[in-house]
Design a protein around this motif. Structure first.
Motif, PDB file in Angstrom:
ATOM      1  N   ILE A  64       0.715  -1.162  -0.041  1.00  0.00           N
ATOM      2  CA  ILE A  64       0.030   0.139   0.133  1.00  0.00           C
ATOM      3  C   ILE A  64       1.123   1.149   0.021  1.00  0.00           C
ATOM      4  O   ILE A  64       2.156   1.175   0.301  1.00  0.00           O
ATOM      5  CB  ILE A  64      -1.070   0.033   1.327  1.00  0.00           C
ATOM      6  CG1 ILE A  64      -0.193  -0.145   2.550  1.00  0.00           C
ATOM      7  CG2 ILE A  64      -1.989  -1.039   0.998  1.00  0.00           C
ATOM      8  CD1 ILE A  64      -1.157   0.085   3.861  1.00  0.00           C
ATOM      9  N   SER A  65       0.322   2.266  -0.450  1.00  0.00           N
ATOM     10  CA  SER A  65       1.099   3.618  -0.503  1.00  0.00           C
ATOM     11  C   SER A  65      -0.079   4.644  -0.466  1.00  0.00           C
ATOM     12  O   SER A  65      -1.240   4.414  -0.206  1.00  0.00           O
ATOM     13  CB  SER A  65       1.738   3.622  -1.773  1.00  0.00           C
ATOM     14  OG  SER A  65       2.581   4.880  -1.849  1.00  0.00           O
ATOM     15  N   LYS A  66       0.403   5.630  -0.945  1.00  0.00           N
ATOM     16  CA  LYS A  66      -0.650   6.915  -1.152  1.00  0.00           C
ATOM     17  C   LYS A  66      -0.353   7.665  -2.199  1.00  0.00           C
ATOM     18  O   LYS A  66       0.851   8.110  -2.751  1.00  0.00           O
ATOM     19  CB  LYS A  66      -0.954   7.570   0.262  1.00  0.00           C
ATOM     20  CG  LYS A  66       0.067   8.639   0.797  1.00  0.00           C
ATOM     21  CD  LYS A  66      -0.175   9.266   2.013  1.00  0.00           C
ATOM     22  CE  LYS A  66       0.752  10.314   2.297  1.00  0.00           C
ATOM     23  NZ  LYS A  66       0.338  11.055   3.483  1.00  0.00           N
ATOM     24  N   ILE A  67      -1.457   8.323  -2.754  1.00  0.00           N
ATOM     25  CA  ILE A  67      -1.554   9.219  -3.730  1.00  0.00           C
ATOM     26  C   ILE A  67      -2.456  10.468  -3.443  1.00  0.00           C
ATOM     27  O   ILE A  67      -3.553  10.412  -3.135  1.00  0.00           O
ATOM     28  CB  ILE A  67      -1.879   8.881  -5.208  1.00  0.00           C
ATOM     29  CG1 ILE A  67      -1.152   7.757  -5.640  1.00  0.00           C
ATOM     30  CG2 ILE A  67      -1.868  10.103  -6.223  1.00  0.00           C
ATOM     31  CD1 ILE A  67      -1.592   7.277  -7.232  1.00  0.00           C
ATOM     32  N   ASN A  68      -1.815  11.821  -3.080  1.00  0.00           N
ATOM     33  CA  ASN A  68      -2.538  12.841  -2.690  1.00  0.00           C
ATOM     34  C   ASN A  68      -3.763  12.564  -1.576  1.00  0.00           C
ATOM     35  O   ASN A  68      -4.863  12.686  -1.636  1.00  0.00           O
ATOM     36  CB  ASN A  68      -3.415  13.506  -4.071  1.00  0.00           C
ATOM     37  CG  ASN A  68      -2.658  13.699  -5.026  1.00  0.00           C
ATOM     38  OD1 ASN A  68      -1.373  14.336  -4.724  1.00  0.00           O
ATOM     39  ND2 ASN A  68      -3.181  13.726  -6.467  1.00  0.00           N
ATOM     40  N   ASP A  69      -3.014  12.078  -0.506  1.00  0.00           N
ATOM     41  CA  ASP A  69      -3.954  11.678   0.603  1.00  0.00           C
ATOM     42  C   ASP A  69      -4.887  10.634   0.423  1.00  0.00           C
ATOM     43  O   ASP A  69      -6.013  10.530   1.125  1.00  0.00           O
ATOM     44  CB  ASP A  69      -4.555  13.052   1.290  1.00  0.00           C
ATOM     45  CG  ASP A  69      -3.483  13.759   2.031  1.00  0.00           C
ATOM     46  OD1 ASP A  69      -2.340  13.254   2.436  1.00  0.00           O
ATOM     47  OD2 ASP A  69      -3.542  14.843   2.092  1.00  0.00           O
ATOM     48  N   SER A  70      -4.854   9.719  -0.557  1.00  0.00           N
ATOM     49  CA  SER A  70      -5.720   8.619  -0.733  1.00  0.00           C
ATOM     50  C   SER A  70      -4.861   7.057  -0.766  1.00  0.00           C
ATOM     51  O   SER A  70      -3.707   7.192  -1.239  1.00  0.00           O
ATOM     52  CB  SER A  70      -6.447   8.550  -2.285  1.00  0.00           C
ATOM     53  OG  SER A  70      -7.231   9.916  -2.015  1.00  0.00           O
ATOM     54  N   LEU A  71      -5.389   6.226  -0.033  1.00  0.00           N
ATOM     55  CA  LEU A  71      -4.866   5.076  -0.015  1.00  0.00           C
ATOM     56  C   LEU A  71      -4.711   4.304  -1.378  1.00  0.00           C
ATOM     57  O   LEU A  71      -5.707   4.513  -2.226  1.00  0.00           O
ATOM     58  CB  LEU A  71      -5.448   4.098   1.063  1.00  0.00           C
ATOM     59  CG  LEU A  71      -4.981   2.867   1.271  1.00  0.00           C
ATOM     60  CD1 LEU A  71      -3.735   3.038   1.951  1.00  0.00           C
ATOM     61  CD2 LEU A  71      -6.078   1.950   2.064  1.00  0.00           C
ATOM     62  N   VAL A  72      -3.558   3.780  -1.799  1.00  0.00           N
ATOM     63  CA  VAL A  72      -3.713   3.029  -3.081  1.00  0.00           C
ATOM     64  C   VAL A  72      -2.985   1.753  -2.750  1.00  0.00           C
ATOM     65  O   VAL A  72      -2.134   1.361  -1.759  1.00  0.00           O
ATOM     66  CB  VAL A  72      -2.702   3.716  -4.075  1.00  0.00           C
ATOM     67  CG1 VAL A  72      -3.394   5.147  -4.604  1.00  0.00           C
ATOM     68  CG2 VAL A  72      -1.385   4.054  -3.673  1.00  0.00           C
ATOM     69  N   VAL A  73      -3.331   0.881  -3.441  1.00  0.00           N
ATOM     70  CA  VAL A  73      -3.011  -0.508  -3.275  1.00  0.00           C
ATOM     71  C   VAL A  73      -2.107  -1.065  -4.668  1.00  0.00           C
ATOM     72  O   VAL A  73      -2.817  -0.582  -5.753  1.00  0.00           O
ATOM     73  CB  VAL A  73      -4.187  -1.736  -3.095  1.00  0.00           C
ATOM     74  CG1 VAL A  73      -3.713  -3.075  -3.439  1.00  0.00           C
ATOM     75  CG2 VAL A  73      -4.922  -1.357  -2.106  1.00  0.00           C
ATOM     76  N   LEU A  74      -0.957  -1.532  -4.368  1.00  0.00           N
ATOM     77  CA  LEU A  74      -0.078  -1.917  -5.552  1.00  0.00           C
ATOM     78  C   LEU A  74      -0.146  -3.462  -5.586  1.00  0.00           C
ATOM     79  O   LEU A  74      -0.027  -4.194  -4.725  1.00  0.00           O
ATOM     80  CB  LEU A  74       1.386  -1.424  -5.193  1.00  0.00           C
ATOM     81  CG  LEU A  74       1.608   0.161  -4.960  1.00  0.00           C
ATOM     82  CD1 LEU A  74       2.832   0.326  -4.474  1.00  0.00           C
ATOM     83  CD2 LEU A  74       1.109   0.791  -6.426  1.00  0.00           C
ATOM     84  N   SER A  75      -0.755  -4.110  -6.882  1.00  0.00           N
ATOM     85  CA  SER A  75      -0.966  -5.425  -6.895  1.00  0.00           C
ATOM     86  C   SER A  75      -0.026  -5.888  -7.998  1.00  0.00           C
ATOM     87  O   SER A  75      -0.211  -5.585  -9.325  1.00  0.00           O
ATOM     88  CB  SER A  75      -2.347  -5.589  -7.600  1.00  0.00           C
ATOM     89  OG  SER A  75      -2.520  -6.955  -7.822  1.00  0.00           O
TER      90      SER A  75
END
Length: 182
Positions: A64-75
């Protein structure tokens, strides 16, 4: 607290968004990926959020990471094309939309790109990744431009890169009321 800590395996990445720490976990008893959160202000755990069904696949690795204060999942996963393995990395962003169960939308996919690890994202959303250089042991930090699908090296070489975000603050940790007294 109704959190089964003894059966949880916390993945090696966490994200802090708006004073809340988010973890991607794997429950060893139920064989499910879930998100757990801890609010630093209230010092309470949030409700577990189930991993999206469309992302759950046992042949994938997740971060997981974040873009512009949104959580993102890297698959991270591979597909077979013409009898060769083709690496892929899908980037999914969590959308809350004011509902209790957030949804995820796919932002983009890295096609045929060997990514050692996703380090993070620039403010404009462009991913920064660590890619192993051919014939060498060190990697290079590179930026992927989703619109042009180009990868540009940053000229920074090494191994085991890590990146975290920060926010400047005038908060004083040794003052209980966090106010500067003159």
């Amino acid at each position: 607290m109704n959190i089964p800590f003894k059966s949880l395996h916390f993945r090696n990445s966490q994200v802090v968004i708006d004073g809340v720490i988010h973890w991607l976990t794997y429950e060893k008893i139920t064989y499910k990926h879930r998100f757990y959160s801890f609010d630093l202000a209230s010092e309470k755990f949030g409700e577990a959020v189930d991993f999206p069904y469309n992302l759950a696949d046992y042949g994938r690795q997740y971060r997981i990471s974040k873009i512009n204060d949104s959580l993102v999942v890297l698959s991270h996963h591979c597909v077979v094309t013409n009898l060769t393995l083709k690496p892929l990395c899908d980037v999914w962003m969590m959308l809350k939309n004011g509902v209790s169960k957030p949804s995820f939308t796919k932002q983009f996919t890295f096609n045929d790109v060997e990514v050692n690890s996703m380090i993070g994202f620039r403010k404009n959303g462009q991913p920064i990744m660590d890619r192993m250089k051919t014939g060498g042991y060190d990697g290079e930090l590179e930026v992927y431009e989703p619109c042009s699908e180009r990868i540009n090296g940053l000229g920074i070489y090494g191994s085991a890169f890590m990146m975290t975000s920060y926010k400047e603050s005038l908060l004083l940790l040794n003052h209980s009321d966090s106010i500067i007294h003159s």
